[in-house]
Motif scaffolding. Structure first.
Motif, PDB file in Angstrom:
ATOM      1  N   GLY A   1       0.829  -1.194   0.000  1.00  0.00           N
ATOM      2  CA  GLY A   1       0.000   0.000   0.000  1.00  0.00           C
ATOM      3  C   GLY A   1       0.860   1.239   0.000  1.00  0.00           C
ATOM      4  N   SER A   2       0.263   2.345   0.388  1.00  0.00           N
ATOM      5  CA  SER A   2       0.952   3.630   0.320  1.00  0.00           C
ATOM      6  C   SER A   2       0.917   4.359   1.650  1.00  0.00           C
ATOM      7  N   LEU A   3       2.051   4.933   2.020  1.00  0.00           N
ATOM      8  CA  LEU A   3       2.143   5.880   3.123  1.00  0.00           C
ATOM      9  C   LEU A   3       2.555   7.216   2.517  1.00  0.00           C
ATOM     10  N   LEU A   4       1.639   8.163   2.512  1.00  0.00           N
ATOM     11  CA  LEU A   4       1.875   9.457   1.884  1.00  0.00           C
ATOM     12  C   LEU A   4       1.915  10.547   2.956  1.00  0.00           C
ATOM     13  N   PHE A   5       2.873  11.449   2.837  1.00  0.00           N
ATOM     14  CA  PHE A   5       3.065  12.486   3.839  1.00  0.00           C
ATOM     15  C   PHE A   5       3.046  13.849   3.150  1.00  0.00           C
ATOM     16  N   THR A   6       2.233  14.753   3.669  1.00  0.00           N
ATOM     17  CA  THR A   6       2.171  16.094   3.104  1.00  0.00           C
ATOM     18  C   THR A   6       3.334  16.912   3.640  1.00  0.00           C
ATOM     19  N   GLY A   7       4.282  17.195   2.764  1.00  0.00           N
ATOM     20  CA  GLY A   7       5.435  17.989   3.137  1.00  0.00           C
ATOM     21  C   GLY A   7       5.257  19.430   2.702  1.00  0.00           C
ATOM     22  N   GLY A   8       6.333  20.191   2.770  1.00  0.00           N
ATOM     23  CA  GLY A   8       6.257  21.598   2.399  1.00  0.00           C
ATOM     24  C   GLY A   8       7.583  22.129   1.918  1.00  0.00           C
ATOM     25  N   GLY A   9       7.503  23.185   1.112  1.00  0.00           N
ATOM     26  CA  GLY A   9       8.699  23.798   0.571  1.00  0.00           C
ATOM     27  C   GLY A   9       9.622  24.363   1.632  1.00  0.00           C
ATOM     28  N   LEU A  10       9.091  24.598   2.841  1.00  0.00           N
ATOM     29  CA  LEU A  10       9.936  25.098   3.923  1.00  0.00           C
ATOM     30  C   LEU A  10      11.014  24.101   4.311  1.00  0.00           C
ATOM     31  N   ALA A  11      10.831  22.841   3.923  1.00  0.00           N
ATOM     32  CA  ALA A  11      11.875  21.845   4.176  1.00  0.00           C
ATOM     33  C   ALA A  11      13.121  22.142   3.359  1.00  0.00           C
ATOM     34  N   LEU A  12      12.937  22.791   2.232  1.00  0.00           N
ATOM     35  CA  LEU A  12      14.048  23.110   1.331  1.00  0.00           C
ATOM     36  C   LEU A  12      14.495  24.558   1.458  1.00  0.00           C
ATOM     37  N   ASP A  13      13.566  25.430   1.815  1.00  0.00           N
ATOM     38  CA  ASP A  13      13.855  26.857   1.912  1.00  0.00           C
ATOM     39  C   ASP A  13      13.211  27.388   3.191  1.00  0.00           C
ATOM     40  N   PRO A  14      13.876  27.192   4.340  1.00  0.00           N
ATOM     41  CA  PRO A  14      13.266  27.548   5.624  1.00  0.00           C
ATOM     42  C   PRO A  14      13.011  29.037   5.762  1.00  0.00           C
ATOM     43  N   SER A  15      11.975  29.349   6.545  1.00  0.00           N
ATOM     44  CA  SER A  15      11.595  30.742   6.769  1.00  0.00           C
ATOM     45  C   SER A  15      11.850  31.135   8.220  1.00  0.00           C
ATOM     46  N   PRO A  16      12.491  32.280   8.467  1.00  0.00           N
ATOM     47  CA  PRO A  16      12.687  32.745   9.844  1.00  0.00           C
ATOM     48  C   PRO A  16      11.383  33.178  10.499  1.00  0.00           C
ATOM     49  N   ASP A  17      10.313  33.288   9.705  1.00  0.00           N
ATOM     50  CA  ASP A  17       9.005  33.657  10.244  1.00  0.00           C
ATOM     51  C   ASP A  17       8.201  32.435  10.686  1.00  0.00           C
ATOM     52  N   TYR A  18       8.595  31.270  10.198  1.00  0.00           N
ATOM     53  CA  TYR A  18       7.922  30.017  10.567  1.00  0.00           C
ATOM     54  C   TYR A  18       8.992  28.966  10.872  1.00  0.00           C
ATOM     55  N   THR A  19       9.730  29.214  11.924  1.00  0.00           N
ATOM     56  CA  THR A  19      10.883  28.375  12.238  1.00  0.00           C
ATOM     57  C   THR A  19      10.476  26.956  12.605  1.00  0.00           C
ATOM     58  N   SER A  20       9.514  26.806  13.499  1.00  0.00           N
ATOM     59  CA  SER A  20       9.110  25.468  13.939  1.00  0.00           C
ATOM     60  C   SER A  20       8.587  24.642  12.774  1.00  0.00           C
ATOM     61  N   LEU A  21       7.784  25.253  11.944  1.00  0.00           N
ATOM     62  CA  LEU A  21       7.245  24.539  10.791  1.00  0.00           C
ATOM     63  C   LEU A  21       8.352  24.172   9.817  1.00  0.00           C
ATOM     64  N   SER A  22       9.300  25.081   9.615  1.00  0.00           N
ATOM     65  CA  SER A  22      10.427  24.803   8.720  1.00  0.00           C
ATOM     66  C   SER A  22      11.233  23.613   9.218  1.00  0.00           C
ATOM     67  N   VAL A  23      11.551  23.618  10.516  1.00  0.00           N
ATOM     68  CA  VAL A  23      12.307  22.506  11.105  1.00  0.00           C
ATOM     69  C   VAL A  23      11.497  21.219  11.015  1.00  0.00           C
ATOM     70  N   GLY A  24      10.206  21.315  11.307  1.00  0.00           N
ATOM     71  CA  GLY A  24       9.349  20.133  11.258  1.00  0.00           C
ATOM     72  C   GLY A  24       9.263  19.523   9.875  1.00  0.00           C
ATOM     73  N   LYS A  25       9.096  20.348   8.861  1.00  0.00           N
ATOM     74  CA  LYS A  25       8.991  19.818   7.500  1.00  0.00           C
ATOM     75  C   LYS A  25      10.325  19.233   7.023  1.00  0.00           C
TER      76      LYS A  25
END
Length: 219
Positions: A132-156
């Motif tokens: 089957g499939s395990l799909l995870f919704t990621g985000g561009g902040l994983a590649l280009d982190p934002s100082p305005d959304y630090t926790s989300l950037s680190v998490g992604k």
């Protein structure tokens, strides 16, 4: 006609989460909707049921490992062995790197990363026919982190690393991938509408095994 396995969608809200549940339900999967707002989940599940779909709601906080594992196991019992799991839960709060509160940061990681780990470990033994499939919704902040959304950037970024490691471990047995979304969901660009992103997740689930990759860069 072959009956499809269930689709477990974790992190269902009024945007992408609901669109994911609708897409997999329309494709013939019994769907289980997971989120914190019980009333909202019940409303969504009832609407899908009224359309002739099979849907159940499970109120749970992705930051609660034991609660999440219990809810996922219950859903597999009630809706049948899962064929696909989508981890879409995320905590999106603005924060700066020099102002992080340790408790809030830990809670953010619990939702954005640890919940995904719990979901994968819980569901892997339950997957229909061992695949089957395990799909995870990621985000561009994983590649280009934002100082305005630090926790989300680190998490992604952490989620992306975890999924890629899991992808390598599972090999050809289970389709493990992240959808790294390089745009604003629901913004002016129609490519990033919730419906189009949900369709991309569904396409990944249908993808032939020889095309499996650890990441879909959706930009």
């Amino acid at each position: 006609m072959t009956t499809k396995g269930s689709a477990l969608v974790i992190g269902v809200g009024p945007g992408l989460g609901l669109a994911l549940a609708e897409a997999f339900a329309a494709d013939g999967h019994p769907v289980a909707l997971f989120g914190r707002d019980a009333a909202r989940l019940d409303k969504y599940a009832s609407a899908l049921t009224a359309e002739g779909r099979t849907a159940r709601a499970y109120a749970v906080d992705a930051a609660d490992p034991e609660g999440l594992a219990t809810a996922l196991t219950r859903a597999a019992d009630e809706s049948g062995a899962p064929e696909v799991v989508v981890y879409n839960a995320a905590l999106i709060n603005p924060d700066a790197p020099d102002e992080l509160d340790a408790g809030e940061f830990a809670h953010s990681l619990a939702v954005n990363v640890t919940g995904a780990v719990v979901a994968a470990r819980t569901v892997l033994p339950l997957l229909r026919d061992g695949g089957g499939s395990l799909l995870f919704t990621g985000g561009g902040l994983a590649l280009d982190p934002s100082p305005d959304y630090t926790s989300l950037s680190v998490g992604k970024a952490a989620l992306r690393s975890y999924v890629q490691s899991l992808h390598q471990q599972q090999g050809s047995g289970v389709h493990v991938t992240t959808v790294t979304i390089g745009g604003f969901i629901g913004g002016e660009d129609p490519r990033f509408s919730s419906e189009n992103l949900a369709a991309a997740h569904l396409d990944l689930h249908r993808q032939p095994q020889d095309q499996w990759q650890a990441e879909l860069l959706y930009v």
